[in-house]
Design an enzyme around this catalytic site. Structure first.
Site, PDB file in Angstrom:
ATOM      1  N   ARG A  16       0.802  -1.223   0.000  1.00 19.47           N
ATOM      2  CA  ARG A  16       0.000   0.000   0.000  1.00 19.47           C
ATOM      3  C   ARG A  16       0.838   1.278   0.000  1.00 19.47           C
ATOM      4  NH1 ARG A  16      -3.905  -1.042   4.878  1.00 19.47           N
ATOM      5  NH2 ARG A  16      -2.402  -2.701   5.297  1.00 19.47           N
ATOM      6  N   ASP A 108       6.763  -1.284  12.136  1.00 20.88           N
ATOM      7  CA  ASP A 108       6.042  -0.173  11.485  1.00 20.88           C
ATOM      8  C   ASP A 108       5.165   0.607  12.453  1.00 20.88           C
ATOM      9  OD1 ASP A 108       4.130  -2.062  11.955  1.00 20.88           O
ATOM     10  OD2 ASP A 108       3.369  -2.157   9.900  1.00 20.88           O
ATOM     11  N   ARG A 335      25.939  27.200   2.674  1.00 21.15           N
ATOM     12  CA  ARG A 335      26.008  25.872   2.063  1.00 21.15           C
ATOM     13  C   ARG A 335      27.130  25.043   2.694  1.00 21.15           C
ATOM     14  NH1 ARG A 335      26.742  27.098  -3.846  1.00 21.15           N
ATOM     15  NH2 ARG A 335      26.962  24.826  -3.918  1.00 21.15           N
TER      16      ARG A 335
HETATM   17  C1  UD1 Z   1      -1.030  -8.434  13.286  1.00 19.74           C
HETATM   18  C2  UD1 Z   1      -1.574  -9.442  14.304  1.00 19.74           C
HETATM   19  C3  UD1 Z   1      -2.883  -8.900  14.885  1.00 19.74           C
HETATM   20  C4  UD1 Z   1      -2.646  -7.535  15.518  1.00 19.74           C
HETATM   21  C5  UD1 Z   1      -2.038  -6.592  14.509  1.00 19.74           C
HETATM   22  C6  UD1 Z   1      -1.617  -5.324  15.193  1.00 19.74           C
HETATM   23  C7  UD1 Z   1      -0.911 -11.656  13.517  1.00 19.74           C
HETATM   24  C8  UD1 Z   1      -1.349 -12.895  12.845  1.00 19.74           C
HETATM   25  N1  UD1 Z   1      -1.823 -10.687  13.635  1.00 19.74           N
HETATM   26  O1  UD1 Z   1      -1.931  -8.398  12.199  1.00 19.74           O
HETATM   27  O2  UD1 Z   1      -3.388  -9.795  15.873  1.00 19.74           O
HETATM   28  O3  UD1 Z   1      -3.864  -7.007  16.018  1.00 19.74           O
HETATM   29  O4  UD1 Z   1      -0.855  -7.161  13.894  1.00 19.74           O
HETATM   30  O5  UD1 Z   1      -1.164  -4.408  14.246  1.00 19.74           O
HETATM   31  O6  UD1 Z   1       0.209 -11.588  13.970  1.00 19.74           O
HETATM   32  N2  UD1 Z   1       5.564  -9.448   8.991  1.00 19.74           N
HETATM   33  C9  UD1 Z   1       6.681 -10.189   8.679  1.00 19.74           C
HETATM   34  N3  UD1 Z   1       6.539 -11.307   7.939  1.00 19.74           N
HETATM   35  C10 UD1 Z   1       5.322 -11.767   7.499  1.00 19.74           C
HETATM   36  C11 UD1 Z   1       4.190 -11.008   7.833  1.00 19.74           C
HETATM   37  C12 UD1 Z   1       4.336  -9.853   8.586  1.00 19.74           C
HETATM   38  O7  UD1 Z   1       7.793  -9.813   9.043  1.00 19.74           O
HETATM   39  O8  UD1 Z   1       5.286 -12.810   6.854  1.00 19.74           O
HETATM   40  C13 UD1 Z   1       5.725  -8.217   9.784  1.00 19.74           C
HETATM   41  C14 UD1 Z   1       5.228  -6.983   9.064  1.00 19.74           C
HETATM   42  O9  UD1 Z   1       6.288  -6.366   8.362  1.00 19.74           O
HETATM   43  C15 UD1 Z   1       4.732  -6.104  10.226  1.00 19.74           C
HETATM   44  C16 UD1 Z   1       4.285  -7.125  11.267  1.00 19.74           C
HETATM   45  O10 UD1 Z   1       4.920  -8.347  10.950  1.00 19.74           O
HETATM   46  O11 UD1 Z   1       5.748  -5.321  10.783  1.00 19.74           O
HETATM   47  C17 UD1 Z   1       2.767  -7.321  11.314  1.00 19.74           C
HETATM   48  O12 UD1 Z   1       2.308  -7.782  10.064  1.00 19.74           O
HETATM   49  P1  UD1 Z   1       0.912  -7.360   9.478  1.00 19.74           P
HETATM   50  O13 UD1 Z   1       0.730  -8.012   8.179  1.00 19.74           O
HETATM   51  O14 UD1 Z   1       0.728  -5.900   9.556  1.00 19.74           O
HETATM   52  O15 UD1 Z   1      -0.089  -8.062  10.539  1.00 19.74           O
HETATM   53  P2  UD1 Z   1      -1.603  -7.716  10.751  1.00 19.74           P
HETATM   54  O16 UD1 Z   1      -2.407  -8.471   9.757  1.00 19.74           O
HETATM   55  O17 UD1 Z   1      -1.805  -6.274  10.854  1.00 19.74           O
HETATM   56 MG    MG Z   2      -0.652  -4.533  10.397  1.00 20.42          MG
END
Ligand code: UD1
Ligand code: MG
Length: 470
Positions: A16, A108, A335
């Site tokens: 996004r 993030d 500068r």
């Molecule tokens: C996750 C949580 C959710 C919580 C929410 C809070 C899980 C399954 N769900 O959901 O319960 O309420 O965060 O924001 O954990 N990432 C990786 N590798 C991956 C996937 C994600 O490193 O394969 C990292 C992302 O870069 C990010 C974090 O993990 O920093 C969370 O991933 P994201 O996809 O945002 O999880 P949510 O679906 O938001």
């Molecule tokens: Mg998230």
């Protein structure tokens, strides 16, 4: 005391953002947004931070983190492909010892507060107990909901996309993503994860039942900042606005006057009683000394500003030093590699580059001073140009102390003007000027009495003849 480690998950794809740059490297108040989770983990006592990245982002992220935090603290692990937060934690664990407390954070959430992370870090030492950061939200949509049994014990987390009914959807207690867990127990719990969920991923949240059946889950209610993530540029902008407001507040509490609408990066340092007015941007590793005033619209980039300095409106200082008591602007442009010693005065439309101005030197109007060295108390008149570039190489202009350079002079470098010398107005200085000499480098004026009206009459006649007169 056993060592605390942290896992920072940052391998998500962040589509996004629609950016070739990794989401977590986008700046928030002058630092990549990933910086803040790591700084918070360190503040909570983590002595080792493992950052899990995608294969694509690995090099840039590693380069930044090693520079900012050092190889002692940082380890990088790649998760490829991204198969969920549980899989990311597994990849990160490879870089950690078998046991000991581990904090898990997302990369993030730049607004995360040190105090929240510290509270979670301190919540439990029992290897079979999970510390879980929660939050109550008026609108819990999108987040994993905390499931409790009749006695109030946490038994699981259900993701938004896996919600079974309206009563689950109505749960306003959500998972922030912040965990505190024993490394060994986490390994065991992760081994049992499956992908039979709506996203076909390994959910880190599915470790909760493992702990619920053993030492239990200790929840710590955190501030909303712990969960305010950045997924697109709208959220990036909102997070940055919050961060700027927080930074300004920090400086106000420390006794500085920061106007609304001033932007101060996180790494900037201000002395006591500094004033920063609206529209000023203080960026990078800028440092401002006690009592200095940064007026409206000034932009400082990696600038070292001494005490008692006044920067009048719309002045720009980049990668340069401005000494005590200097006064610049309005509209001065300093500068890179410029050094202004104490009590230097530069006025409007004066530009310096790689130039030293020694104590008390002045250039009050409309000048370009490049690759120069101006001695103590020398005065550079309006419209002076250091002609430093011949189209191929840069050359130096050296001016001694107590020199007077008359207005509209050009110093054609390389050239040296000795101490106490005087350059007459409108001179083109092509040769060195000895100390105490008067240099006049301009053609002699000749006056032709009565010639003006004859010249005008002739020009008028010529214009009429060619039909252009009026
Ligand atoms: C996750 C949580 C959710 C919580 C929410 C809070 C899980 C399954 N769900 O959901 O319960 O309420 O965060 O924001 O954990 N990432 C990786 N590798 C991956 C996937 C994600 O490193 O394969 C990292 C992302 O870069 C990010 C974090 O993990 O920093 C969370 O991933 P994201 O996809 O945002 O999880 P949510 O679906 O938001
Ligand atoms: Mg998230």
């Amino acid at each position: 005391m056993s060592h605390l480690a942290a896992l920072v998950l940052a391998a998500g794809q962040s589509r996004r953002m629609a950016s070739p740059l990794s989401k977590v490297l986008h700046p928030v108040a002058g630092r990549p947004l990933l910086h803040y989770s790591i700084a918070a983990a360190r503040a909570a006592g983590a002595t080792r931070v493992v950052v899990v990245t995608s294969a694509r982002d690995r090099d840039l992220i590693e380069q930044y983190l090693l520079g900012a935090f050092g190889a002692e603290l940082i380890r990088i692990r790649v998760q490829d492909p991204p198969r969920g937060t549980g899989d990311a934690a597994r990849a990160g664990l490879e870089a950690l010892p078998d046991a000991g407390r581990v904090l898990i954070l997302y990369g993030d959430v730049p607004l995360i507060q040190d105090t929240d992370v510290s509270r979670l870090a301190a919540c439990s030492a029992d290897p079979h107990q999970l510390g879980l950061g929660t939050c109550r939200l008026r609108d819990p949509r999108g987040y994993g909901r905390i499931l409790r049994d009749a006695s109030g014990q946490v038994v699981g987390i259900i993701e938004q996309r896996d919600l079974k009914d309206a009563s689950q959807a109505a749960i306003d207690e959500i998972n922030t993503g912040l965990l505190s867990v024993d490394a060994g127990a986490l390994r065991s719990a992760l081994a049992g994860l499956r992908t039979d969920n709506a996203q076909g991923e390994y959910y880190l949240t599915d470790i909760v039942p493992w702990f619920a059946q053993r030492g239990g889950v200790h929840t710590v209610e955190l501030s909303e900042d712990a969960v305010t993530g950045v997924n697109d540029r709208v959220q990036l902008c909102a997070a940055q606005d919050r961060m700027f407001a927080r930074i300004a507040q920090r400086h106000r509490m420390a006794g500085c006057s920061i106007a609304t609408g001033a932007y101060i990066d996180d790494a900037v340092q201000l002395g006591k009683d500094v004033t920063v007015m609206a529209g000023a941007h203080l960026r990078g590793q800028t440092h401002v000394g006690d009592g200095s005033v940064i007026d409206v619209g000034c932009v400082l980039d990696d600038a070292r500003i001494g005490p008692g300095v006044t920067l009048l409106p719309y002045s720009v200082v980049s990668e340069s030093e401005v000494g005590p008591g200097c006064q610049l602007g309005p509209f001065t442009h300093v500068r890179p590699k410029s050094v202004l010693e104490a009590e230097v005065k530069l006025g409007n439309f004066v530009e310096t580059k790689a130039t030293r101005l020694r104590r008390g030197a002045k250039a009050n109007h409309l000048s370009y001073l490049g690759d120069g060295d101006v001695g103590e108390n020398s005065n550079i008149g309006a419209g002076t140009i250091f002609c430093n570039y011949d189209g191929f190489a840069k050359h130096k202009t050296i001016i001694g102390k107590d020199v007077f350079i008359g207005s509209d002079s050009q110093l054609i470098a390389p050239v040296t003007v000795g101490d106490g010398a005087y350059v007459a107005t409108a001179s083109s200085v092509t040769e060195d000027v000895p100390p105490d000499a008067l240099a006049i480098g301009r053609s002699k004026q000749s006056n032709k009495p009565g010639y003006a009206s004859r010249l005008k009459a002739r020009l008028k006649a010529e214009a009429q003849k060619s039909g252009k007169g009026h």
